[in-house]
Design an enzyme around this catalytic site. Sequence first.
Site, PDB file in Angstrom:
ATOM      1  N   GLU A  30       0.833  -1.197   0.000  1.00 22.40           N
ATOM      2  CA  GLU A  30       0.000   0.000   0.000  1.00 22.40           C
ATOM      3  C   GLU A  30       0.869   1.248   0.000  1.00 22.40           C
ATOM      4  O   GLU A  30       1.976   1.230   0.520  1.00 22.40           O
ATOM      5  CB  GLU A  30      -0.919  -0.002   1.230  1.00 22.40           C
TER       6      GLU A  30
ATOM      7  N   CYS B  61      -0.615   5.636   9.777  1.00 19.35           N
ATOM      8  CA  CYS B  61       0.517   4.873  10.321  1.00 19.35           C
ATOM      9  C   CYS B  61       0.038   3.651  11.068  1.00 19.35           C
ATOM     10  O   CYS B  61      -0.837   3.741  11.923  1.00 19.35           O
ATOM     11  CB  CYS B  61       1.281   5.707  11.347  1.00 19.35           C
TER      12      CYS B  61
HETATM   13  N1  SAH Z   1       9.268  -0.111  10.108  1.00 16.79           N
HETATM   14  C1  SAH Z   1       9.416   1.313  10.148  1.00 16.79           C
HETATM   15  C2  SAH Z   1       8.393   2.084   9.332  1.00 16.79           C
HETATM   16  C3  SAH Z   1       6.940   1.652   9.453  1.00 16.79           C
HETATM   17  S1  SAH Z   1       5.655   2.481  10.218  1.00 16.79           S
HETATM   18  C4  SAH Z   1       9.397   1.798  11.564  1.00 16.79           C
HETATM   19  O1  SAH Z   1       9.164   0.990  12.454  1.00 16.79           O
HETATM   20  O2  SAH Z   1       9.678   2.959  11.805  1.00 16.79           O
HETATM   21  C5  SAH Z   1       5.825   4.146  10.441  1.00 16.79           C
HETATM   22  C6  SAH Z   1       5.502   4.580  11.873  1.00 16.79           C
HETATM   23  O3  SAH Z   1       4.165   4.254  12.292  1.00 16.79           O
HETATM   24  C7  SAH Z   1       6.421   3.918  12.893  1.00 16.79           C
HETATM   25  O4  SAH Z   1       6.886   4.889  13.781  1.00 16.79           O
HETATM   26  C8  SAH Z   1       5.471   2.973  13.594  1.00 16.79           C
HETATM   27  O5  SAH Z   1       5.934   2.614  14.870  1.00 16.79           O
HETATM   28  C9  SAH Z   1       4.206   3.794  13.624  1.00 16.79           C
HETATM   29  N2  SAH Z   1       3.003   3.028  13.967  1.00 16.79           N
HETATM   30  C10 SAH Z   1       2.827   1.689  13.947  1.00 16.79           C
HETATM   31  N3  SAH Z   1       1.591   1.379  14.359  1.00 16.79           N
HETATM   32  C11 SAH Z   1       0.977   2.542  14.651  1.00 16.79           C
HETATM   33  C12 SAH Z   1      -0.332   2.872  15.107  1.00 16.79           C
HETATM   34  N4  SAH Z   1      -1.245   1.941  15.335  1.00 16.79           N
HETATM   35  N5  SAH Z   1      -0.631   4.188  15.283  1.00 16.79           N
HETATM   36  C13 SAH Z   1       0.281   5.138  15.003  1.00 16.79           C
HETATM   37  N6  SAH Z   1       1.512   4.892  14.563  1.00 16.79           N
HETATM   38  C14 SAH Z   1       1.867   3.605  14.400  1.00 16.79           C
END
Ligand code: SAH
Length: 376
Positions: free
Chosen positions: A84, A340
């Site tokens: 996505e 996110c």
């Molecule tokens: N693997 C990478 C990038 C992916 S996600 C990382 O971990 O940074 C991008 C961001 O969204 C990351 O900071 C992740 O922790 C956050 N994230 C994951 N689940 C989320 C949620 N339910 N609500 C808000 N942010 C979230």
Amino acid sequence: MDTELLSTVLAKRKQPAFRERQILRAAQHEYVSGWEAMTTLPKRLREQLTAEVPFSTVKVDLEERSKDGSVKLRMLTHDGFPLEAVLMRFDQPHAKEGEKQTRYTACLSSQSGCALSCEFCATGKMKLGRNLTQHEIVDQFLELARQRQRVGEGRIDNVVMMGMGEPFHNYDEVIAALRTLNSPDGPGLGARRIAISTVGWVPGIEKLAKEDIQFKLALSLHAPNDNLRGSLMPVNRKFPIERLMQACRFYQDQTKRRIFIEYLMLENVNDQPEHAKELAKLLNDQPGQFHVNLIAYNPTGTDFVGASDETVRRFSAILQRADLETSYRVSRARDISGACGQLAAPIEAAKRAQREDRLARAKAKVADTDNAPTPA
Ligand code: SAH
């Protein structure tokens, strides 16, 4: 598109040397819509390319529009893996005359699925499908850019590798893709407009520190101590906070650049004043080197609840009193599960198809040997 395949086909068709650059510029800089629209190419070549080189390595199979103007595209790779990408729209209420009134950020995936299983993230639940190629990463951007072009809304301003997957589990392909997005013959996005977000994969942080282009680095910290972080993010067992901070120090020494700390605000989990104080102490070990982005939790079907605005304000005030710069980010595209942590799509079907395909090929090979003529 698959640029290696393109080179091979152009060589086979005895095309002049300038052809490849001409095509890539049209596709990646001018965002033309397909082979048929490349009217500067000879008609016969256009037909050959249509038959032999897919214009995009990903196929859009679902498009969803958020109330906030953001768009999510779900795509499939040629072998059926889902991924996505989201185009986030930010209106600029304080833009001056002549400045852009709206800015767009493309959020791209580095993998189909993810192997890391962070407790709060939906992508982690779907496990890893496979790494995406550099072409599949660039094509996500181009699908979004062409969409912009169609509705006449100008170019994309920023890119964040914050979609599905851990970018540093697919380091080489991600960096190659970002170099293309940075190139003047491509979209020409400045390195400062491109951010990589990592779960805290130390070898990736150290490698990025030594690259000759400096993309922005964001680190998903989400907790100020190993106990808490370990309960939220299994990766913390491999790279505990002290090791992470050592990698950050190395990155800052090499690049002289700040790191963006991402901190998800989870009610009664990591959002208390003592957590803020502990975080400030941890980050102030390297004063002025971090910017803290507090992030609102987006629902992903877990038991977590997002912290209230009041709690966020209190938390943020403690950090600011300790001289840390903070901002609070409420995600875009929440209503279409495009925010996110909300990106997820079933990969089981793709994996099954891949297994069946391998099996069918193995069977065909056996049949082939069975039918082979016996040597005289
Ligand atoms: N693997 C990478 C990038 C992916 S996600 C990382 O971990 O940074 C991008 C961001 O969204 C990351 O900071 C992740 O922790 C956050 N994230 C994951 N689940 C989320 C949620 N339910 N609500 C808000 N942010 C979230």
